[in-house]
Scaffold this motif. Structure first.
Motif: not given
Length: 327
Positions: A92-94, A316-317, A307-309
């Motif tokens: 998720s660091g991407i 948001d988080l 990836l977009l989602s």
């Protein structure tokens, strides 16, 4: 006529096979974290499988570039436009690193190859702690002074985001303690320096087996599927979801592969096919089970939609947590 048609088809097939792109020199697999971490383990597992099963004429060479919370690795891939001999392993660091630091890089600058799995997160406590559920932990946190300390790997990364989100849902003030890695967080938990951590399975399993830590719940919508006994008579599948204990927040982390931007479809196709072959081996299946990873393969448009989602979810988080970099 049928014989001629068959002969022509074979010639076309052989020609297509001969012209299909393959790497012409060793392929550098860039890992945006230090040796021994989950991203590094995935890269080296793929490297070993490719070599053992002779899946490529060129070897894979793993290179760790952990500086700037993975930013160094991403910048390296961005500067390697049109180079088909480089890959990037990522989590998720991407999106989290660019969003929290404003470094001039974005996953859209790269070529998404595929997602191979998602990593689980669990809430872990010291083995002799009194907590039986995550609600027990949060009940004590509500009256703790100073605020209860929860450990994790890195600042403004997945663990930090998880701790903030749990505290926000429960209406509890939690103090997040960032460590250099999940392994260090587990060691600090075993030593009683924090009350809990939010590690991946692979980061705390050694201390769980050693009787120093134990999981309260898994932060996923479903229980982990693996039924083999891990610690005593307990399997991953025996661990309840945090939702079963009344905590609704869930979180999983992608494990994927990217190439630099500007590569050709043929070059991308080589690595898509390579990853599919890797995923079919018994060694890969054993790796997934050993690390309690959620099998989830996505390629092409399916991967890009994910990836977009997932990026939108993280933005948001992170906005709610105050992690977004300001101009």
């Amino acid at each position: 006529m049928k014989a001629l048609a068959l002969s022509a088809a074979l010639v076309l097939s052989a020609t297509a096979h001969a012209s299909a792109w393959e790497p012409t020199k060793p392929v550098e697999v860039v890992v945006p974290f230090g040796p021994g971490g989950a991203s590094d383990q995935m890269a080296r597992t793929i490297q070993g499988i490719v070599q053992k099963h002779n899946l490529s004429s060129q070897q894979l060479v793993v290179v760790n570039k952990p500086a700037a919370t993975g930013g160094e690795a991403m910048m390296d891939i961005q500067k390697s436009m049109r180079d088909p001999h480089k890959l990037l392993t990522t989590s998720s660091g991407i999106y989290m690193t660019p969003l929290s630091t404003k470094i001039p890089v974005n996953w859209r600058n790269f070529t998404p190859v595929g997602m191979l799995a998602q990593d689980e997160f669990l809430v872990w406590v010291k083995n002799d702690a009194s907590y039986k559920t995550v609600q027990d932990l949060l009940a004590e946190a509500k009256t703790a002074s100073p605020a209860m300390k929860i450990g994790g790997g890195g600042s403004k990364r997945e663990d930090d985001l998880i701790v903030f989100s749990i505290g926000a849902e429960a209406g509890v003030k939690l103090t997040y303690i960032p460590y250099k890695s999940g392994g260090e967080a587990s060691t600090q938990l075993a030593g009683g320096h924090v009350s809990a951590d939010t590690n991946n399975p692979s980061e705390d399993v050694a201390n769980w087996r050693g009787g120093q830590t134990r999981p309260l719940c898994v932060l996923s919508k479903k229980r982990i599927a693996y039924t083999g006994k891990i610690s005593g008579d307990t399997a991953w599948s025996d661990i309840p979801t945090c939702g079963e204990q009344g905590l609704n927040f869930t979180y999983n982390m992608l494990r994927g592969i990217f190439m630099p931007g500007g590569v050709t479809e043929e070059q991308k196709a080589f690595y898509v096919n390579l990853l599919k072959k890797v995923s079919e081996t018994p060694e890969w299946k054993e790796y997934l089970e050993r690390n309690a990873l959620l099998p989830d393969q996505r390629f092409g448009e399916d991967f890009e939609d994910f990836l977009l989602s997932d990026e939108a979810l993280h933005k948001d988080l992170m906005g709610k947590a105050g992690f977004l970099a300001t101009n």
